[in-house]
Design a protein around this motif. Structure first.
Motif, PDB file in Angstrom:
ATOM      1  N   THR A  48       0.811  -1.216   0.000  1.00  0.00           N
ATOM      2  CA  THR A  48       0.000   0.000   0.000  1.00  0.00           C
ATOM      3  C   THR A  48       0.846   1.268   0.000  1.00  0.00           C
ATOM      4  N   THR A  49       2.121   1.182   0.376  1.00  0.00           N
ATOM      5  CA  THR A  49       2.949   2.392   0.461  1.00  0.00           C
ATOM      6  C   THR A  49       3.114   3.099  -0.883  1.00  0.00           C
ATOM      7  N   PRO A  50       3.528   2.419  -1.969  1.00  0.00           N
ATOM      8  CA  PRO A  50       3.618   3.137  -3.251  1.00  0.00           C
ATOM      9  C   PRO A  50       2.264   3.596  -3.773  1.00  0.00           C
ATOM     10  N   VAL A  51       1.205   2.875  -3.431  1.00  0.00           N
ATOM     11  CA  VAL A  51      -0.135   3.306  -3.833  1.00  0.00           C
ATOM     12  C   VAL A  51      -0.475   4.618  -3.147  1.00  0.00           C
ATOM     13  N   ARG A  52      -0.210   4.702  -1.845  1.00  0.00           N
ATOM     14  CA  ARG A  52      -0.492   5.930  -1.096  1.00  0.00           C
ATOM     15  C   ARG A  52       0.320   7.096  -1.662  1.00  0.00           C
ATOM     16  N   GLU A  53       1.591   6.876  -1.989  1.00  0.00           N
ATOM     17  CA  GLU A  53       2.433   7.930  -2.552  1.00  0.00           C
ATOM     18  C   GLU A  53       1.921   8.371  -3.928  1.00  0.00           C
ATOM     19  N   ALA A  54       1.513   7.405  -4.744  1.00  0.00           N
ATOM     20  CA  ALA A  54       1.012   7.722  -6.081  1.00  0.00           C
ATOM     21  C   ALA A  54      -0.290   8.517  -5.998  1.00  0.00           C
ATOM     22  N   LEU A  55      -1.180   8.134  -5.097  1.00  0.00           N
ATOM     23  CA  LEU A  55      -2.447   8.853  -4.946  1.00  0.00           C
ATOM     24  C   LEU A  55      -2.203  10.287  -4.493  1.00  0.00           C
ATOM     25  N   ARG A  56      -1.238  10.474  -3.629  1.00  0.00           N
ATOM     26  CA  ARG A  56      -0.908  11.822  -3.169  1.00  0.00           C
ATOM     27  C   ARG A  56      -0.453  12.689  -4.344  1.00  0.00           C
ATOM     28  N   ASP A  57       0.381  12.130  -5.220  1.00  0.00           N
ATOM     29  CA  ASP A  57       0.855  12.898  -6.373  1.00  0.00           C
ATOM     30  C   ASP A  57      -0.259  13.151  -7.379  1.00  0.00           C
ATOM     31  N   LEU A  58      -1.114  12.173  -7.604  1.00  0.00           N
ATOM     32  CA  LEU A  58      -2.223  12.359  -8.533  1.00  0.00           C
ATOM     33  C   LEU A  58      -3.187  13.418  -8.020  1.00  0.00           C
ATOM     34  N   ALA A  59      -3.340  13.500  -6.709  1.00  0.00           N
ATOM     35  CA  ALA A  59      -4.181  14.552  -6.125  1.00  0.00           C
ATOM     36  C   ALA A  59      -3.547  15.919  -6.355  1.00  0.00           C
ATOM     37  N   ALA A  60      -2.225  16.013  -6.206  1.00  0.00           N
ATOM     38  CA  ALA A  60      -1.526  17.277  -6.432  1.00  0.00           C
ATOM     39  C   ALA A  60      -1.663  17.730  -7.882  1.00  0.00           C
ATOM     40  N   GLU A  61      -1.735  16.774  -8.810  1.00  0.00           N
ATOM     41  CA  GLU A  61      -1.881  17.098 -10.224  1.00  0.00           C
ATOM     42  C   GLU A  61      -3.329  17.381 -10.604  1.00  0.00           C
ATOM     43  N   GLY A  62      -4.268  17.082  -9.717  1.00  0.00           N
ATOM     44  CA  GLY A  62      -5.662  17.363 -10.010  1.00  0.00           C
ATOM     45  C   GLY A  62      -6.426  16.242 -10.673  1.00  0.00           C
ATOM     46  N   LEU A  63      -5.796  15.063 -10.838  1.00  0.00           N
ATOM     47  CA  LEU A  63      -6.511  13.945 -11.455  1.00  0.00           C
ATOM     48  C   LEU A  63      -7.523  13.325 -10.493  1.00  0.00           C
ATOM     49  N   ILE A  64      -7.232  13.383  -9.204  1.00  0.00           N
ATOM     50  CA  ILE A  64      -8.145  12.849  -8.197  1.00  0.00           C
ATOM     51  C   ILE A  64      -8.287  13.875  -7.086  1.00  0.00           C
ATOM     52  N   ARG A  65      -9.270  13.684  -6.223  1.00  0.00           N
ATOM     53  CA  ARG A  65      -9.358  14.489  -5.008  1.00  0.00           C
ATOM     54  C   ARG A  65      -9.377  13.538  -3.820  1.00  0.00           C
ATOM     55  N   LEU A  66      -8.807  13.988  -2.728  1.00  0.00           N
ATOM     56  CA  LEU A  66      -8.765  13.188  -1.513  1.00  0.00           C
ATOM     57  C   LEU A  66      -9.861  13.680  -0.580  1.00  0.00           C
ATOM     58  N   ASP A  67     -10.880  12.848  -0.386  1.00  0.00           N
ATOM     59  CA  ASP A  67     -12.046  13.185   0.414  1.00  0.00           C
ATOM     60  C   ASP A  67     -11.922  12.531   1.787  1.00  0.00           C
ATOM     61  N   GLY A 150       8.506  23.464  -9.838  1.00  0.00           N
ATOM     62  CA  GLY A 150       7.499  22.706  -9.100  1.00  0.00           C
ATOM     63  C   GLY A 150       6.089  23.156  -9.421  1.00  0.00           C
ATOM     64  N   ILE A 151       5.891  24.473  -9.502  1.00  0.00           N
ATOM     65  CA  ILE A 151       4.561  25.015  -9.813  1.00  0.00           C
ATOM     66  C   ILE A 151       4.149  24.644 -11.231  1.00  0.00           C
ATOM     67  N   VAL A 152       5.054  24.846 -12.183  1.00  0.00           N
ATOM     68  CA  VAL A 152       4.711  24.614 -13.587  1.00  0.00           C
ATOM     69  C   VAL A 152       4.501  23.133 -13.871  1.00  0.00           C
ATOM     70  N   GLU A 153       5.331  22.269 -13.284  1.00  0.00           N
ATOM     71  CA  GLU A 153       5.141  20.837 -13.521  1.00  0.00           C
ATOM     72  C   GLU A 153       3.810  20.361 -12.944  1.00  0.00           C
ATOM     73  N   ALA A 154       3.385  20.917 -11.802  1.00  0.00           N
ATOM     74  CA  ALA A 154       2.082  20.561 -11.246  1.00  0.00           C
ATOM     75  C   ALA A 154       0.961  21.014 -12.184  1.00  0.00           C
ATOM     76  N   LEU A 155       1.085  22.199 -12.744  1.00  0.00           N
ATOM     77  CA  LEU A 155       0.085  22.687 -13.695  1.00  0.00           C
ATOM     78  C   LEU A 155       0.061  21.824 -14.953  1.00  0.00           C
TER      79      LEU A 155
END
Length: 217
Positions: A48-67, A150-155
């Protein structure tokens, strides 16, 4: 959903992140769908550790939201959000490209050219979007401004789902985007600041204009 067939093993974290990103961008995982860490880990045969890390990054990119109650949920596309992302990109990326012209090495220019050669030969929009991110990342990293990078890559990460939507359902064409990449690359080779600023703005306008009307969130 069968996620495993979408993955190509790299590091475990990269494998999970890229697999989930591709599944979301292609619609294999639908907007509003929950992503449960334990279920994803079991399907992808990882902890679950890499899954948790991946979800955190996908949330930062806006693909998912963490509810707080539902966990990770795939986000809906929004024309309003696309316009906001690209409005900010229009402000920041000319500065990035100007700095890239000043600082980029010949080796980095050739790296971007090699990535673009693969993009020229690619007819799958999903794989093209991945190459597009790699192409732009070369210039962002060469700008020698970590905070700005960091800002531009997130955008740019947040923009990926809209680029794919424009390719699949809107008016954006691969050949048009590739031609714009070549214009950017040539301006960088020429160390022409004005040309590179104009080229990146033209590229950004071309994408957001191609995003279909997705409604409002």
């Amino acid at each position: 959903m069968d996620l495993l067939r979408y993955g190509e093993r790299r590091t475990t974290y990269q494998f999970v992140r890229d697999t989930l990103s591709r599944a979301i961008l292609t619609g294999q995982v639908k907007a509003g769908e929950r992503l449960v860490q334990a279920d994803l880990a079991r399907q992808l045969r990882v902890s679950t550790t890499p899954v948790r890390e991946a979800l955190r990054d996908l949330a930062a990119e806006g693909l998912i939201r963490l509810d707080a109650h539902r966990g990770a949920v795939v986000r809906e596309l929004s024309k309003d959000e696309a316009e906001e992302i690209y409005r900010i990109r229009r402000l920041l990326e000319p500065e990035v490209m100007q700095r890239a012209v000043e600082w980029i090495s010949e080796e980095e220019i050739e790296q971007a050219a090699e990535i673009q050669a693969r993009a020229d030969a690619e007819d799958d929009p999903t794989r093209w979007v991945e190459l597009n991110r790699q192409f732009h990342r070369v210039f962002v990293q060469s700008a020698h401004s970590p905070r700005l990078a960091g800002i531009v890559e997130a955008l740019q990460g947040s923009a990926s789902m809209y680029i794919l939507a424009a390719m699949l359902h809107g008016g954006r064409r691969l050949d048009e985007a590739n031609n714009q990449h070549h214009q950017i690359l040539q301006a960088v080779r020429d160390r022409d600041v004005e040309a590179v600023r104009e080229a990146i703005l033209n590229h950004i306008h071309g994408t957001v204009d191609g995003v279909p009307d997705l409604g409002k969130e």
